[in-house]
Design an enzyme around this catalytic site. Structure first.
Site, PDB file in Angstrom:
ATOM      1  N   ASP A  37      -5.997   0.213  -0.048  1.00  0.00           N
ATOM      2  CA  ASP A  37      -5.992   0.091   1.528  1.00  0.00           C
ATOM      3  C   ASP A  37      -7.292  -0.557   1.868  1.00  0.00           C
ATOM      4  OD1 ASP A  37      -8.001   2.099   1.055  1.00  0.00           O
ATOM      5  OD2 ASP A  37      -7.328   3.449   2.574  1.00  0.00           O
ATOM      6  N   LYS A  55       0.791  -1.168   0.210  1.00  0.00           N
ATOM      7  CA  LYS A  55      -0.024   0.107  -0.018  1.00  0.00           C
ATOM      8  C   LYS A  55       0.858   1.322  -0.041  1.00  0.00           C
ATOM      9  CE  LYS A  55      -2.174   3.030   3.218  1.00  0.00           C
ATOM     10  NZ  LYS A  55      -2.639   3.578   4.557  1.00  0.00           N
TER      11      LYS A  55
END
Length: 210
Positions: free
Chosen positions: A137, A118
């Site tokens: 996310d 991420k």
């Protein structure tokens, strides 16, 4: 995606995108802010990042701080003790291996302490203008499954599935659009479906109450 692009104009940008804009896409500030943001509310991330950068704005300066000092500066972000150690270790590596600069490859970013896909994807998108990455996310994972774009169990699976399920022109924007929408409308519990700009396109997978 075009509908979301118009709809998010009415909402604040996520914290890391704000920091990216204010720092003129500085890779270091984006990297550290994203590391702090994990499982932390935007307001807390923004305040913690501001305190840290006010005290030390470069890898060299942060590497000289003690972990305890960094802890006090970033508290109350989630897992602040772990993040303080990771931030300090990452800064030391940036100084020792990269001359104080943030590397621009996925492989090098993932080798930094506390940096996952991420964080690496978001740094590549915001600071290196990558058009080939999707940052996933919890919001992106939840909403892309809710929309019916993918059927996955983890953010890592969602990232790979989204490369197959979406047009490449949208990859750099998926995180910005879905995170903004997830924070304001498509919430984890009781999503605001009546106020959703893309409700006619949504499969509402797993939505029991809105």
């Amino acid at each position: 995606m075009r509908a979301l692009a118009r709809a998010i104009d009415n909402h604040d940008l996520p914290a890391v995108e704000k920091i990216s804009q204010e720092s003129q896409e500085d890779p270091f500030e984006v990297l550290i802010a994203t590391m702090l943001s994990a499982q932390t509310r935007d307001a807390v991330t923004a305040a913690a990042s501001e305190r840290l950068f006010r005290a030390a704005r470069t890898p060299q300066a942060i590497a000289k701080l003690t972990a305890r000092r960094i802890e006090r500066l970033i508290y109350p972000v989630s897992f602040y003790r772990h993040k303080a150690r990771h931030v300090r270790a990452t800064c030391r590596i940036l100084v020792e291996r990269y001359g104080g600069r943030v590397p621009g490859t996925m492989e090098a970013l993932l080798a930094l302490p506390g940096v996952g896909r991420k964080t690496a994807n978001l740094v590549l998108i915001l600071s290196f203008r990558s058009l080939k990455n999707i940052c996933v996310d919890t919001h992106v994972h939840r909403i892309s499954n809710r929309l019916g774009w993918v059927r996955t169990r983890t953010p890592e699976e969602t990232e790979q599935a989204l490369y197959r399920a979406t047009n490449a022109r949208w990859w750099p924007y998926i995180n910005l659009y879905l995170v903004t929408w997830g924070q304001n409308v498509c919430r984890p519990v009781y999503p605001r479906c009546d106020a959703c700009a893309i409700r006619e396109h949504c499969a509402r997978v797993g939505v029991e109450r809105a």
